[in-house]
Design a protein around this motif. Structure first.
Motif, PDB file in Angstrom:
ATOM      1  N   UNK A  22     144.882 -22.751 -29.564  1.00  0.00           N
ATOM      2  CA  UNK A  22     144.257 -23.210 -28.327  1.00  0.00           C
ATOM      3  C   UNK A  22     145.331 -23.505 -27.266  1.00  0.00           C
ATOM      4  N   UNK A  23     146.357 -24.226 -27.669  1.00  0.00           N
ATOM      5  CA  UNK A  23     147.417 -24.593 -26.724  1.00  0.00           C
ATOM      6  C   UNK A  23     148.240 -23.402 -26.286  1.00  0.00           C
ATOM      7  N   UNK A  24     148.481 -22.509 -27.228  1.00  0.00           N
ATOM      8  CA  UNK A  24     149.256 -21.308 -26.912  1.00  0.00           C
ATOM      9  C   UNK A  24     148.504 -20.476 -25.874  1.00  0.00           C
ATOM     10  N   UNK A  25     147.190 -20.382 -26.036  1.00  0.00           N
ATOM     11  CA  UNK A  25     146.312 -19.658 -25.097  1.00  0.00           C
ATOM     12  C   UNK A  25     146.425 -20.246 -23.699  1.00  0.00           C
ATOM     13  N   UNK A  26     146.344 -21.580 -23.676  1.00  0.00           N
ATOM     14  CA  UNK A  26     146.360 -22.296 -22.411  1.00  0.00           C
ATOM     15  C   UNK A  26     147.687 -22.053 -21.683  1.00  0.00           C
ATOM     16  N   UNK A  27     148.799 -22.161 -22.438  1.00  0.00           N
ATOM     17  CA  UNK A  27     150.128 -21.982 -21.839  1.00  0.00           C
ATOM     18  C   UNK A  27     150.296 -20.532 -21.376  1.00  0.00           C
ATOM     19  N   UNK A  28     149.822 -19.594 -22.182  1.00  0.00           N
ATOM     20  CA  UNK A  28     149.926 -18.171 -21.813  1.00  0.00           C
ATOM     21  C   UNK A  28     149.140 -17.908 -20.539  1.00  0.00           C
ATOM     22  N   UNK A  29     147.935 -18.511 -20.448  1.00  0.00           N
ATOM     23  CA  UNK A  29     147.083 -18.323 -19.264  1.00  0.00           C
ATOM     24  C   UNK A  29     147.809 -18.816 -18.013  1.00  0.00           C
ATOM     25  N   UNK A  73     151.059 -19.225 -17.577  1.00  0.00           N
ATOM     26  CA  UNK A  73     152.226 -18.387 -17.275  1.00  0.00           C
ATOM     27  C   UNK A  73     151.819 -17.055 -16.671  1.00  0.00           C
ATOM     28  N   UNK A  74     150.715 -16.481 -17.189  1.00  0.00           N
ATOM     29  CA  UNK A  74     150.233 -15.196 -16.676  1.00  0.00           C
ATOM     30  C   UNK A  74     149.842 -15.349 -15.216  1.00  0.00           C
ATOM     31  N   UNK A  75     149.154 -16.461 -14.937  1.00  0.00           N
ATOM     32  CA  UNK A  75     148.714 -16.694 -13.553  1.00  0.00           C
ATOM     33  C   UNK A  75     149.936 -16.828 -12.625  1.00  0.00           C
ATOM     34  N   UNK A  76     150.961 -17.546 -13.111  1.00  0.00           N
ATOM     35  CA  UNK A  76     152.177 -17.707 -12.295  1.00  0.00           C
ATOM     36  C   UNK A  76     152.789 -16.335 -12.028  1.00  0.00           C
ATOM     37  N   UNK A  77     152.853 -15.530 -13.101  1.00  0.00           N
ATOM     38  CA  UNK A  77     153.526 -14.229 -12.975  1.00  0.00           C
ATOM     39  C   UNK A  77     152.735 -13.239 -12.137  1.00  0.00           C
ATOM     40  N   UNK A  78     151.405 -13.218 -12.329  1.00  0.00           N
ATOM     41  CA  UNK A  78     150.605 -12.208 -11.634  1.00  0.00           C
ATOM     42  C   UNK A  78     150.181 -12.681 -10.242  1.00  0.00           C
ATOM     43  N   UNK A  98     153.654 -24.765  -5.398  1.00  0.00           N
ATOM     44  CA  UNK A  98     152.575 -24.649  -6.397  1.00  0.00           C
ATOM     45  C   UNK A  98     153.120 -24.012  -7.684  1.00  0.00           C
ATOM     46  N   UNK A  99     153.936 -22.949  -7.491  1.00  0.00           N
ATOM     47  CA  UNK A  99     154.507 -22.278  -8.675  1.00  0.00           C
ATOM     48  C   UNK A  99     155.345 -23.273  -9.488  1.00  0.00           C
ATOM     49  N   UNK A 100     156.140 -24.058  -8.744  1.00  0.00           N
ATOM     50  CA  UNK A 100     156.988 -25.035  -9.422  1.00  0.00           C
ATOM     51  C   UNK A 100     156.137 -26.047 -10.210  1.00  0.00           C
ATOM     52  N   UNK A 101     155.064 -26.526  -9.545  1.00  0.00           N
ATOM     53  CA  UNK A 101     154.190 -27.507 -10.193  1.00  0.00           C
ATOM     54  C   UNK A 101     153.550 -26.909 -11.444  1.00  0.00           C
ATOM     55  N   UNK A 102     153.115 -25.619 -11.310  1.00  0.00           N
ATOM     56  CA  UNK A 102     152.445 -24.988 -12.456  1.00  0.00           C
ATOM     57  C   UNK A 102     153.438 -24.763 -13.595  1.00  0.00           C
ATOM     58  N   UNK A 103     154.678 -24.390 -13.232  1.00  0.00           N
ATOM     59  CA  UNK A 103     155.681 -24.159 -14.279  1.00  0.00           C
ATOM     60  C   UNK A 103     155.961 -25.459 -15.021  1.00  0.00           C
ATOM     61  N   UNK A 104     156.099 -26.549 -14.224  1.00  0.00           N
ATOM     62  CA  UNK A 104     156.391 -27.814 -14.922  1.00  0.00           C
ATOM     63  C   UNK A 104     155.177 -28.275 -15.734  1.00  0.00           C
ATOM     64  N   UNK A 129     155.329 -26.394 -18.887  1.00  0.00           N
ATOM     65  CA  UNK A 129     156.391 -26.922 -19.757  1.00  0.00           C
ATOM     66  C   UNK A 129     155.920 -28.227 -20.420  1.00  0.00           C
ATOM     67  N   UNK A 130     155.295 -29.128 -19.567  1.00  0.00           N
ATOM     68  CA  UNK A 130     154.809 -30.394 -20.117  1.00  0.00           C
ATOM     69  C   UNK A 130     153.785 -30.159 -21.213  1.00  0.00           C
ATOM     70  N   UNK A 131     152.901 -29.191 -20.932  1.00  0.00           N
ATOM     71  CA  UNK A 131     151.843 -28.902 -21.902  1.00  0.00           C
ATOM     72  C   UNK A 131     152.447 -28.385 -23.214  1.00  0.00           C
ATOM     73  N   UNK A 132     153.495 -27.540 -23.070  1.00  0.00           N
ATOM     74  CA  UNK A 132     154.140 -26.989 -24.267  1.00  0.00           C
ATOM     75  C   UNK A 132     154.797 -28.108 -25.070  1.00  0.00           C
ATOM     76  N   UNK A 133     155.453 -29.070 -24.328  1.00  0.00           N
ATOM     77  CA  UNK A 133     156.121 -30.188 -25.024  1.00  0.00           C
ATOM     78  C   UNK A 133     155.080 -31.047 -25.737  1.00  0.00           C
TER      79      UNK A 133
END
Ligand code: ADP
Length: 494
Positions: free
Chosen positions: A33-40, A42-47, A161-167, A170-174
């Motif tokens: 579940x968490x991996x999905x969320x983090x991937x989502x 990151x994908x949004x940031x990238x795309x 916004x990108x910076x906020x989403x990246x952090x 990261x927080x979510x991953x931690x």
């Protein structure tokens, strides 16, 4: 018995396994579940977000080109610059539209609208300007500065916004990795605890049962088997218990029968012994040497038979706890020497040396003198039976301090350098009628009752008796007696 006790071993194993599986499933689900969320994220940031920033930067570039073409057109009246200006303007509009679909916050939408308005005002300024007479230059410059700074602001917002989403990612991953750690730790601890308690609840009663079985094998009394256990083990314990009951019943019948037969034999045997004695004393008339010899053999055999019967009857009494012990204050030193005197002749005949090492401060013991002497003589004559000719027997006596409330004990050790006792027989030799196979094949005298009687006597005096031996190197028999216990009245059972 608690309800948990009713759970069978099969069910316990299934419960433990299911808990483990549940822990693994839960942890895996949480991780996925968490991996999905983090991937989502990151994908949004990238795309989306990166595309948005790139488009905004392109917009700025288009506008700068548009501006350059417009200004050149106004100065040089070259139609090529005009058509380039128109082309850039079209590109600008379509780029703004695309940005409008990518931005998310109201602030960004507002800026996009503002850029659109500023762009159309700028374009109007170009269209309304008369080439050669450039009156609106200042206004256009103001509009273009405003448009450039608005676009830069748009880029800055999106980058924020990108910076906020990246952090966030990261927080979510931690957080997720921490949670996973705790979940794994908690789950594994729970599963281990469950596995431990269940394994213990199975192994404990089984060990206890095994302990009781070993006690039974050693001839010791079996303690209560009513303990908490899974149904399968309880059933096993019950079966074992009923087996003991049957064995005890058989043992009792056997003992009753032996005691009865022995008792019945004793009276006629006494008559035979007394008759033989009378004949040997030649009271009815003189005997010739052959008759004397036959009567001597009869006296010896009837004597042995009498002592065997007496031993059987004594043991029956002891087992039924009917034996009376007359306790008096006795000196251990005298007891040992008197017993040694009784076997000294046999020792001399076999050239066996008797050594004594008796502590000088041996305390008085309150014991049945006759019975304790019987124990000592039994141990001495056993030792004499098993030492080779010219061997040695060592008797030592001292006081032990067990360091508990039971007080101190007198410890008497009888060691010989005979053939010793095989390890597998050490626990059996105190069981009645036990004789080592070698003993039997060598036709050494004995009934296999001596040590069983010794054990009863010593236990009745609250002492302990055991054997230590290394096969081939001799044996040591040890017994203890409470030192200086208070005197009891004569005839009391100990
Ligand atoms: P018994 O009267 O037949 O000697 P015991 O009860 O006194 O019976 O002894 C039982 C068995 O213990 C003997 O058959 C023998 O195998 C063993 N045993 C006793 N004392 C000794 C010893 N000093 N050395 C070796 N074996 C011994």
């Amino acid at each position: 018995m608690g309800s948990i006790v009713k759970i069978t071993i099969f069910q316990r194993i299934i419960i433990v396994q299911c808990t483990l599986i549940a822990v693994i499933v839960l942890a895996s689900y949480y991780a996925i579940f968490n991996l999905d969320e983090i991937t989502r994220l990151n994908t949004r940031i990238l795309t989306v977000d990166s595309t948005c920033v790139a488009e905004e930067k392109r917009l700025l570039k288009i506008f700068l080109g548009e501006m350059r073409n417009a200004e050149k057109f106004l100065v040089l009246h070259d139609q090529d610059f005009y058509s380039n200006f128109l082309q850039s303007s079209t590109d600008f509009i379509s780029s703004v539209e695309r940005i409008g679909t990518l931005v998310e916050t109201p602030e960004e939408h507002k800026l996009v609208d503002k850029i659109e308005t500023l762009h159309s005002r700028y374009n109007e300024g170009i269209h309304s300007a008369t080439p050669g007479i450039d009156e609106g230059k200042e206004t256009r410059s103001e509009i273009s500065d405003d448009l450039i700074s608005s676009t830069n602001e748009l880029i800055r917002l999106r980058e924020q916004i990108i910076q906020a989403k990246t952090s966030d990612a990261r927080d979510q991953a931690i957080y997720a990795s921490k949670m996973m750690g705790w979940l794994a730790f908690g789950g594994i601890s729970l599963a281990l605890l469950l596995a431990y308690t269940q394994a213990r609840s199975i192994s404990r009663p089984l060990n206890r049962l095994a302990r009781e079985m070993r006690r039974l094998a050693k001839g010791e009394p079996v303690r209560s088997l009513a303990f908490r256990a899974p149904p399968e083990v309880s059933e096993l314990a019950e079966t074992f218990y009923s087996m003991i009951e049957e064995l005890n019943e058989l043992e009792r019948l056997k003992a009753d029968f032996t005691a009865h037969v022995s008792h019945e034999l004793r009276t006629p045997l006494t008559a035979i012994r007394e008759g033989t004695a009378l004949l040997l004393e030649e009271i009815p008339g003189p005997l010739n040497p052959e008759q004397m010899e036959i009567l001597e053999v009869m006296r010896n055999h009837s004597g042995r038979l009498h002592s065997t019967i007496s031993s059987i009857l004594d043991l029956s009494k002891m087992e039924a706890e009917m034996m009376e012990y007359e306790q008096t204050a006795c000196d251990v030193y005298t007891l040992i020497h008197r017993s040694l005197e009784n076997v000294r002749l046999i020792a001399e005949k076999r050239r066996v040396t008797l050594h004594t090492h008796l502590s000088e401060s041996l305390p008085i013991v309150f014991v049945d003198e006759r019975r304790i002497q019987q124990v000592m003589e039994n141990l001495f004559s056993n030792a004499l039976k098993f030492v080779p000719e010219g061997g040695e027997i060592r008797v030592t006596a001292g006081v032990t301090e067990p360091g508990n409330k039971n007080g101190s004990f007198v410890e008497i050790r009888v060691s010989d350098n005979g053939r010793g006792i095989p390890e597998q027989d050490i626990d059996k030799i105190f069981t009645k009628f036990f004789q080592s196979p070698k003993h039997r094949t060598q036709r050494l005298r004995g009934t296999g009752l001596g040590l069983a009687i010794c054990r009863h006597i010593i236990h009745a005096h609250k002492g302990r008796i055991w054997a230590e031996s290394r096969f081939g190197e001799g044996s040591t028999f040890v017994f203890t007696l409470p030192a200086g216990c208070s005197r009891k009245t004569s005839g009391d059972r100990v």
